[in-house]
Structures are given as structure tokens and as C-alpha cells.
Design a protein around this motif. Structure first.
Motif, PDB file in Angstrom:
ATOM      1  N   HIS A   9      32.492  46.717  21.281  1.00 41.63           N
ATOM      2  CA  HIS A   9      33.167  46.582  22.583  1.00 41.63           C
ATOM      3  C   HIS A   9      34.431  47.442  22.630  1.00 41.63           C
TER       4      HIS A   9
ATOM      5  N   ALA B 279      33.657  51.025  22.924  1.00 37.20           N
ATOM      6  CA  ALA B 279      33.047  51.372  24.215  1.00 37.20           C
ATOM      7  C   ALA B 279      34.082  51.458  25.331  1.00 37.20           C
TER       8      ALA B 279
ATOM      9  N   ARG C 182      30.280  43.548  30.482  1.00 36.73           N
ATOM     10  CA  ARG C 182      29.391  42.718  31.299  1.00 36.73           C
ATOM     11  C   ARG C 182      28.287  42.183  30.410  1.00 36.73           C
TER      12      ARG C 182
ATOM     13  N   LEU D  32      24.693  40.723  29.719  1.00 37.75           N
ATOM     14  CA  LEU D  32      23.378  40.732  30.356  1.00 37.75           C
ATOM     15  C   LEU D  32      22.525  39.579  29.862  1.00 37.75           C
TER      16      LEU D  32
ATOM     17  N   ARG E 253      22.908  41.057  24.913  1.00 35.40           N
ATOM     18  CA  ARG E 253      22.885  42.401  25.500  1.00 35.40           C
ATOM     19  C   ARG E 253      24.053  42.518  26.455  1.00 35.40           C
ATOM     20  N   TRP E 254      24.620  43.685  26.493  1.00 32.99           N
ATOM     21  CA  TRP E 254      25.802  43.897  27.342  1.00 32.99           C
ATOM     22  C   TRP E 254      25.877  45.353  27.768  1.00 32.99           C
ATOM     23  N   ASP E 255      26.632  45.595  28.833  1.00 32.42           N
ATOM     24  CA  ASP E 255      26.996  46.960  29.176  1.00 32.42           C
ATOM     25  C   ASP E 255      28.413  46.941  29.741  1.00 32.42           C
ATOM     26  N   LEU E 256      28.813  48.052  30.294  1.00 29.22           N
ATOM     27  CA  LEU E 256      30.164  48.136  30.847  1.00 29.22           C
ATOM     28  C   LEU E 256      30.116  48.205  32.361  1.00 29.22           C
ATOM     29  N   GLU E 257      31.142  47.659  32.986  1.00 28.09           N
ATOM     30  CA  GLU E 257      31.361  47.890  34.409  1.00 28.09           C
ATOM     31  C   GLU E 257      32.853  48.185  34.567  1.00 28.09           C
TER      32      GLU E 257
END
Lengths: 418, 418
Positions: free
Chosen positions: A312, A315, A336, A338, A344-348
Motif C-alpha cells: 500500500h 502504491a 480501495r 475490492l 484484493r484492492w486497488d487505488l482511487e
């Protein structure tokens, strides 16, 4: 595309992975040398901007940048310093923009918590008012996990892992010491207003009989009688009891449970809740009592970093550079989620101004009905954040943290006199 | 060769590697099934012998024994219990030898510190007086490193490594936080009468300007004025100061520096020296102050074990089994240092009776002339003991310490009424 210079700074309490963010910022800026000229770092956060105490990050070799990613503390220095409102102290902003202009800064990346997002919002507004072209990007960081707008805050996962491991290991120790009078162990963790780190110690347990048996969070007023009854029941059942307490727990009347120790300016110095709780148990129930206060150790444990937290932290650093290059202003890259399992995660991107000075506390559905522990929902949220291990290199028995040489670039302006 | 049964027990404060010793005892006994019948473990040390609360270690599978070697705490339970002198309480010894006889015990392995060596000596003498054939073997263990007769004590190296890493990491954290008033950090470590763990934090530093800047050990009477002058000079030079303090430091008049907190029986509860020192600095010099008290964390940190310490702990366990098989009585396998660098060591055997109740303190030539730090001789002694890392397996973000099922064997005797 015209190249611009970027300025990165660290703010507020440091974490085990804020330098992972710094390393990612440097690496990303180097990869984007089509768009980024010089990446400066300010020494000691915004104080280094005011003082024109800047470091050209080009002094760091690639191997040093890799090493930086595994070093605790804030390599460029941090500070606790709030900018004044622009209308009250325009000279402060004159100085900041003079420094930006003198060094061709087109993007400012401020790596901190709620207070730092306030600085981002103020600087962003001031830049617009002055017509100075600046992409002002907040980069999230806090062990307290109290930032709004993101599923979690980089820095928290490693502090949470430290606290969970501490409770697991100390709990095994306490359980193995026989005692006729019962033994009580209290672990005091950080958290003035939010009990996130305390809650994470629940991850030490596989069953309800394993430590921690009780978790006291600032979100719940401390009820002495209910607490002592729970301790007593635990000792009667198991022979011992392990308690986690957030430093900032308060009674229903709002007073802090810890011993109050005012400094010269009248500020309350926290750090005594664990001792107060342990002594209370001893005085009222007579058990042998020990307490541990990891204090800075819990936010500096580079030897026990969460791999997810580290990912994190890296990123958000990379995303902040991309945002600055893209001219996105007053934003903060955010995590974020998921899915919980598999995680699971991503960025916003969140609006930094909307986050500034807010404080996200542990929500009610994460706290058990009796207020003395967490729920399975909390465990599902917390578990992924401590998963995976990232070990630093060791040399001669201790982590091989580099001593970086970070000379200041020559000043172009007169000294700053606030 | 007639086979005999052995009985192993853990005593006193546990360590991060006492279970490594236990695992080695089990493994060695299994390899020597020509000479060893059943290897029992007593639950909660000598209390388990008195209570005939015994575990047949055959219940542990080979994989569990391997896992045991990497678990903190005392897997079989420990106790703080001193045997009475045989002449004052012969019934206590009658009971012990009745339990030995009932289970065919020909060798007793007691894994502990100075007090445990006293138990070994008493049991050995009592066995001879009674004509009971018993090989009574002390197995060294203590985080305090205060055992005579051995170059170091298994358990110390890992506590020392923990403390050095804690000071290194917290020191980096403190150094990275800018402050106009100066910042002081105090790390309180274990050590009531001996400053070994405090001394080991010196291994965090590469230069004299790095933390810890001051080390307070119980061997040196606390001189408030000299100490404060050293803190002041450090803060003036560096902007901050990091101090290690042993819990048991005393003033020249013999009083403990820590706040005294008497329990119901009038026993002093230690644990406040760090807080007292931090508050003293704040009150007299005005610096911001933080203090950390790792307490049990420093002796339970299975995630940060010294490889050298782990090897020592395993070796003494194996040697103890061989000694018991050979009928060596009232001995303790001890670490003998052959060279500092490269570090080389082997085992010798010490007379347990000659060690009992002695306390090895940090010698004068390990303490700097001003009493506020250690010497290079101390560093040469300490460094090898923290070297190398032995990581436990992790699962779901925390060490995967097994929950062992350890049923008691059926009792053959009536209950014990002391």
C-alpha cells in the motif's frame, strides 16, 4: 511535455513504511524523467520548505533507494507543524511560494495524516488564489488508521501487525507462568481517539480463550466495574488475563483514564493508561500485574513490516507522482478494498480537502456489544492488513538500516524569519 | 545398558528460546532410546513434580517438536517456587522422590536460572542422602545473563537482540522527528540487579552519536546530576537523546529509582524506572519525553530470535540429556567461548552447586569510566550473542505458534497436600 520539479515531504508521526512511500516516489519520478526534472525532498516536512532546506533526491543511488524502502523512521525528517490560515498569515504563504518558485516546483507531495491533508488543502487553495501552477497531492500515512476517504492508512498495517504479534507472544509468556493468585498482563498501544491498533490485537487469538481477552478502545467509555468483572471472570476461567488498552481511553465523564502528566504548556502527555489499568486490577482484584508500553517501537518496527501495508505504502507513493505529473490538485491516492478474502484492492483518488482534519474511529459494528472486544466483522477487515512479512537485511545481529547522506541544495533565498 | 526415564521441567521467567532447549531435550532423548525410556515433562516446573502433574513427551509428533523449537514462552509451564531446605521440610523431598520412584525417573533436568541451580543442588544432595540413584542436571536459561559458570545464558542473546533492535528502530524514529525543544526517548529493559540487557542496546549504534546515547545499569549508582548533564549535552549536540535504563537502577543510598509500588505482601513491583527517568528529564530540562517498556515482549519475541542464542539453547538441552544418561550429577552444561571474532564456542560442564544463587553482574571493565555507557570490551563480548536470525513460520500475519495438546499421564500417587 515540459518537465517540472516535484517536492516531497514527510509529516506527522512517522511509521515503519513511510520510507517505502518515499522510495516509491523517488523510483516513480526517475521512471518518469520525461515529465519530472528534479525531485526534491524537504527536510523536516513543511518546516524544510519554509526554511528552504531541500535535498535533491538524485544524491541517492539506486541501491540506497531500495534500502530506503525497508527503513523505519522518516528519512527526510518529519515535523508536527500546522500551517496558519492564509488570511491570518499571508507572509507564511509568500515564503512557501517563493521557495516553490525559486526551485521550479510544480508539484508538492505531502506524506502525512489528517493534519497534512489540511496543509494540502490550504496550499492548494492558496496556489489557486495566487495563480501559481501547483499540483498539491496528499499521500496518506498514519499508524492510527484514522484517515477518512481510504479503506486503510499506510503505516497502520505494520503497527497492527506489531501489536498483534506482541499480544500473541506476550500472551504465550503470561500463560506459561503458573500463579496461584492469577496473572494479568496489560498491553498499551497507540490510539488517542481511535482504537484501531488495539482492535488489531484481536488477530493474535484463534479462540475466545486466547489473548487478548479484553480490548479497551477510546470509542467506548471505560466502565470500571464491567471491566473488572470481565477480568475476574477470565482469571477464574483461565488463571490469567491479557488486556489491550488504547492510550486514550476515557471515562464516561470524558476524563482520560491514564494518569495525567501535564507538560509545561499544559499539554497532556499520554502513555499511562496501561499502567493505570494494571494497577487498578491489582488494587481491586489482587492479581500479579505486568504492563508493556511499546510506544515508538510499534510504529518503528521495520523488522516486522506487513507485506500488504508495504505494498500500500509503495502504491500511494507511485500514484502520487503520477497524479502530480497529471496536474491533479488537492487529491489523495486512497486504498480501495475490492474483497476481504482473498484480499484484493486497488487505488482511487479522494478529495484531500474533504478529508482534512476528520478522524475515522472504529465503527460500532466492529465493537462487541459489551464494548470489551471486537466483532468478526472487525477481524475480517483487519486480517488482510497485517498479512505477509517483509524483512530488512540484517548485519551483525541488527537490521542493516543505511545511514544516508542527505546534503541540502544551495539556498537561493534569504533566510526565513517567521 | 538399562534404560531409565528422564524428567524435564522449566523454571523461572521464560525466554524466547527455552522451548528450543525443550525441543532439543526431546530430540536427544528420542535419539538415545537405547538409554532413555520415557521422557516426561513436569507441568509448571517443580510444582508439577510435587503435584505429579506429568506429561509423556511421546505425545508430541516429530513435526510438533520441530515447531516447539521456535515457540516463545514455556510450553510445559513454568513457576517461581523455591524448594525448602531438606532439613526443614523433609516431607517435600519425600514427595519429590516418591514421584520420581513411581515413574522410574533416573534423571532430572531442570531448565532455569540461579534459583533452579539451587534446586538442582538440593535435589542432588537429597538423592545421595537417600541413596536414590538420580542424575540431577541443571540446564541454563535466563534473559538476565546473570548465571555464573557459563560465558552466557541461553535466553539472553535473544532478549539482547530484541533490545538492540528496539533501540535501533525507536532511535531512528526519534531522530527523524524535528523538535525545537529537544526530544528524549527512554527504553526501559529488564534487569533488576544486572545490566546485561541494557548494555546490549549499545549494539544498535555504529558511532557515538547514534542511540543509545546513555545506558543506565544497576551496577552503577544513579547520579542524577551527572546523568542530566549528559542528556543536556547530547540534546544540545544532536537535538535529541535516547537513553536505555535497566528496571532496577538504584541511587547511591540503595533506593530504587523507579516509583515504588508495593503489592499486598510488600514486594516491590518493578517497571517504573523508565517513566521516572523520562519525567525527571522533562521536569528538569523541559524536553519532550517518551518512554517504552517492552516488559514481557523482550523475553517472548519468538519472531526475533538470535541464531547464536538458539544454537546455545539447543546445545545445552542435548548435552543435558547426554549428561543424565552418563549419570553425571549436579552439573550444568555451560557455554565456553573460544574466540570473539569469528565467534567460536563449545560446551563444558559446570558444578551446579557452585553456581546456585550467585549472580553475575556486568563487570567493571565493560562499563565506561563515567558509568553512563559500555566499553568496546563489552561490545566484543555482546556482539556474537545477538548474531543471526531464526524466523518462525508465519500464518495469516502472525507467527504460527502451535497450540500443543499436553495431557497429563495418570497419577500413581495420592494427591499432594503440602
Amino acid at each position: 511535455m515540459a518537465r517540472t520539479n516535484l517536492l516531497y515531504a514527510q509529516s506527522g508521526g512517522v511509521t515503519a513504511v513511510i520510507n517505502a512511500t518515499a522510495a516509491a516516489v523517488i523510483a516513480a519520478a526517475r521512471e518518469r524523467d520525461d515529465a519530472v526534472g528534479t525531485l526534491f525532498a524537504a527536510r523536516n516536512g513543511i518546516l524544510g520548505v519554509l526554511g528552504e532546506d531541500l535535498i535533491d533526491t538524485a544524491v541517492l543511488g539506486a541501491e540506497e533507494v531500495d534500502a530506503l524502502a525497508h527503513m523505519p523512521g522518516g528519512a527526510f525528517g518529519s515535523c508536527r507543524f500546522d500551517l496558519d490560515p492564509p488570511e491570518r498569515n499571508p507572509a507564511q504563504y509568500d515564503r512557501l511560494f517563493a521557495v516553490f518558485a525559486a526551485h521550479g516546483i510544480g508539484g508538492f507531495l505531502y506524506n502525512g495524516g489528517n493534519g497534512s491533508m489540511d496543509a494540502v488543502a490550504k496550499l492548494s487553495a492558496a496556489a489557486r488564489a495566487r495563480g501559481y501552477p501547483l499540483a498539491c497531492v496528499g499521500v496518506p500515512k498514519t499508524v492510527d488508521n484514522d484517515l477518512e476517504g481510504t479503506d486503510c492508512s499506510p503505516g497502520f498495517g505494520s503497527a497492527a501487525k506489531y501489536a498483534a504479534v506482541a499480544m500473541l507472544e506476550a500472551g504465550i509468556d503470561v500463560a506459561s507462568m503458573a500463579s496461584r493468585s492469577g496473572r494479568v498482563f496489560v498491553l498499551e498501544v497507540m490510539g488517542r481517539n481511535a482504537g484501531w491498533i488495539a482492535a488489531a490485537t484481536a488477530l493474535a487469538a484463534q479462540t475466545a480463550d486466547e489473548p487478548p481477552h479484553i480490548i479497551l478502545m477510546p470509542e467506548i467509555p471505560f466502565d470500571e466495574d464491567a471491566f473488572l468483572a470481565a477480568v475476574d471472570a477470565t482469571v477464574k476461567r483461565l488463571g490469567y488475563c491479557a488486556v489491550t488498552v488504547s492510550e486514550g481511553i476515557r471515562r464516561a465523564n470524558g476524563t482520560l483514564v491514564m494518569e495525567q502528566d501535564h507538560d509545561r504548556k499544559g499539554h497532556v502527555q499520554l502513555g499511562g493508561a496501561g499502567q493505570c489499568i494494571a494497577r487498578l486490577i491489582h488494587a481491586r482484584l489482587g492479581h500479579k500485574h505486568h504492563w508493556a508500553i511499546p510506544d515508538y517501537l510499534q510504529r518503528a518496527a521495520g523488522h516486522l513490516v506487513s507485506a500488504v501495508d508495504h505494498a500500500h505504502a509503495s502504491a500511494v507513493g507511485r500514484a502520487a507522482v503520477e497524479a502530480a505529473i497529471a496536474g491533479r490538485d488537492c487529491v489523495m491516492p486512497a486504498i480501495r478494498r475490492l474483497s476481504d478474502e482473498p484480499y484484493r484492492w486497488d487505488l482511487e483518488f479522494a478529495d484531500a480537502a474533504a478529508i482534512a482534519n476528520l478522524e475515522r474511529r472504529v465503527p460500532a459494528h466492529f465493537i462487541r456489544a459489551d464494548g470489551l472486544h471486537v466483532t468478526d466483522a472487525a477481524r475480517r477487515y483487519l486480517r488482510p492488513l497485517i498479512e505477509g512479512e517483509v524483512y530488512p537485511a540484517f548485519a551483525r545481529g541488527v537490521p542493516d538500516y543505511r545511514r544516508l547522506k542527505l546534503p541540502a541544495v544551495p539556498r537561493k533565498l534569504a533566510s526565513y524569519v517567521p
